[in-house]
Design a protein around this motif. Structure first.
Motif, short mmCIF file in Angstrom:
data_model
loop_
_atom_site.label_atom_id
_atom_site.label_comp_id
_atom_site.label_asym_id
_atom_site.label_seq_id
_atom_site.Cartn_x
_atom_site.Cartn_y
_atom_site.Cartn_z
N VAL A 53 0.87 -1.18 0.00
CA VAL A 53 0.00 0.00 0.00
C VAL A 53 0.90 1.23 0.00
O VAL A 53 1.72 1.42 0.91
N VAL A 59 -2.43 5.69 8.57
CA VAL A 59 -3.13 4.40 8.65
C VAL A 59 -2.67 3.66 9.90
O VAL A 59 -1.48 3.49 10.15
N SER A 61 -4.04 0.44 10.75
CA SER A 61 -4.04 -1.00 10.50
C SER A 61 -4.43 -1.28 9.06
O SER A 61 -5.13 -0.48 8.41
N TYR A 62 -3.97 -2.41 8.57
CA TYR A 62 -4.24 -2.86 7.22
C TYR A 62 -4.79 -4.28 7.29
O TYR A 62 -4.24 -5.13 7.99
N PHE A 64 -5.38 -7.22 4.67
CA PHE A 64 -5.16 -7.69 3.31
C PHE A 64 -6.04 -8.92 3.05
O PHE A 64 -6.01 -9.88 3.81
N ASN A 73 -3.95 -9.53 8.85
CA ASN A 73 -4.08 -8.27 9.58
C ASN A 73 -2.68 -7.76 9.90
O ASN A 73 -1.85 -8.50 10.42
N PRO A 77 2.30 -1.69 5.83
CA PRO A 77 1.64 -1.54 4.53
C PRO A 77 1.99 -2.63 3.51
O PRO A 77 1.71 -2.47 2.33
N VAL A 93 -7.44 -4.31 0.24
CA VAL A 93 -6.85 -3.93 1.52
C VAL A 93 -7.76 -2.89 2.17
O VAL A 93 -8.07 -1.86 1.56
N LEU A 95 -8.14 -0.12 4.90
CA LEU A 95 -7.26 0.79 5.63
C LEU A 95 -8.07 1.48 6.73
O LEU A 95 -9.15 2.02 6.46
N GLU A 103 -11.05 1.39 1.37
CA GLU A 103 -10.61 0.13 0.78
C GLU A 103 -10.02 0.38 -0.61
O GLU A 103 -10.56 1.17 -1.38
#
Length: 322
Positions: A53, A59, A61-62, A64, A73, A77, A93, A95, A103
């Protein structure tokens, strides 16, 4: 002169109001995270993928999602993944920042995957019926079991009787519990007709259902411990995967899918089932839940569900000899 001044003031006021309205609208979305998704496939094996990302700020947390039932989780990125079958996949992903959630998505095509990893996996073979010539099989269909103990409740890790190496049960259903053989005389005849077909490549669970069984805690008007039947509110199919965590095997259903019996745990529909046992004809799973939302001191526990292969006929046990 006064008329001109009054008209001028009126026009200036309208312009100021218009600019003020635009500013208010813009401020509600300006802090939602935005980003660019970069997908890189290995030049020697395009089933190996790195997802990054870029251009995202703030951000926290991400999440995927790789389009094959697997998610990661992360606080960072970037995430890597290896696909186990060939297809076109949608990667997304989610965000999350302090101001909002957004997303980003992208697609990729995999042609170098080694499907033998799944075809030779015993859990996938038993759940789906396995592969044919290294490709998709016919799939295997499951239904609710009505045998004694097909629906059970046992202690969780916060309870003194809990033992992770033993199947300790507080309560177990009688034969044909879902058909009305219970203390309340409640039956779920339409939900019992539900069928769940698991297939490979893509790994999905096809659902044939008109109704579902709901844990009593899904409805604040339901009586304590009295589950109820309602119209099925899920999708026709869901991506699935079998994953291993801390030595245990789990069946993960994506996008909020569930195995016919719906219960919300901590605000989310339970979609992750620990596989207690899996044979050619029986799928026995459990998940952690809150026993009673109105009595949190009861702690958490396991709810057990049993399914059987579609052609299995379960007969009522003979009465115990006197």
């Amino acid at each position: 002169m006064r008329k001109f001044d009054l008209l001028k003031l009126l026009i200036l006021g309208l312009i100021a109001l218009a600019f003020g309205s635009c500013s208010d609208d813009d401020s509600s979305t300006v802090d939602v995270p935005a980003a660019v998704l970069k997908i890189t496939q290995d030049s020697d094996d395009n089933s190996k993928v790195t997802v990054e990302v870029e251009e995202a700020t703030g951000v926290l947390s991400y999440v995927f999602s790789f389009g094959d039932g697997n998610t990661v989780n992360s606080e960072g990125p970037e995430a890597s993944h290896t696909y186990l079958w060939n297809s076109e996949f949608t990667v997304s992903v989610v965000l999350t920042s302090a101001q909002g959630v957004s997303e980003v998505t992208g697609t990729l095509t995999v042609t170098d995957a080694e499907s033998d990893v799944i075809c030779n996996n015993n859990y996938y073979q038993l759940l789906t019926g396995g592969c044919q010539d290294g490709g998709p099989g016919l799939g295997k269909t499951w239904k609710f079991s009505i045998a004694p103990g097909a629906f059970q409740v046992g202690p969780g890790p916060e309870h003194g009787d809990w033992n992770p190496d033993q199947n300790v049960i507080w309560w177990g259903s009688q034969y044909n519990h879902w058909g009305g053989n219970n203390g309340e005389g409640i039956s779920m005849p339409e939900a019992l007709k539900s069928r769940f077909t698991f297939g490979l490549f893509p790994n999905v669970m096809e659902v044939q259902a008109t109704h579902q069984i709901n844990n009593w805690q899904e409805d604040i008007t339901a009586k304590d411990y009295e589950d109820f039947e309602s119209v099925y509110e899920g999708e026709d199919s869901y991506s699935v995967s079998i994953i291993e965590e801390d030595g245990a095997m789990f069946l993960q259903i994506m996008d909020g899918g569930f195995l016919g019996y719906k219960q919300t745990v901590d605000g989310v529909v339970n979609s992750k089932y620990e596989i207690v046992s899996l044979t050619e004809t029986e799928l026995y799973v459990r998940y952690l839940n809150v026993l009673n939302k109105n009595e949190p001191e009861n702690g958490i526990n396991y709810r057990y569900l049993k399914f059987v292969q579609e052609d299995v006929v379960e007969e009522e046990p003979a009465p115990a000899a006197e």
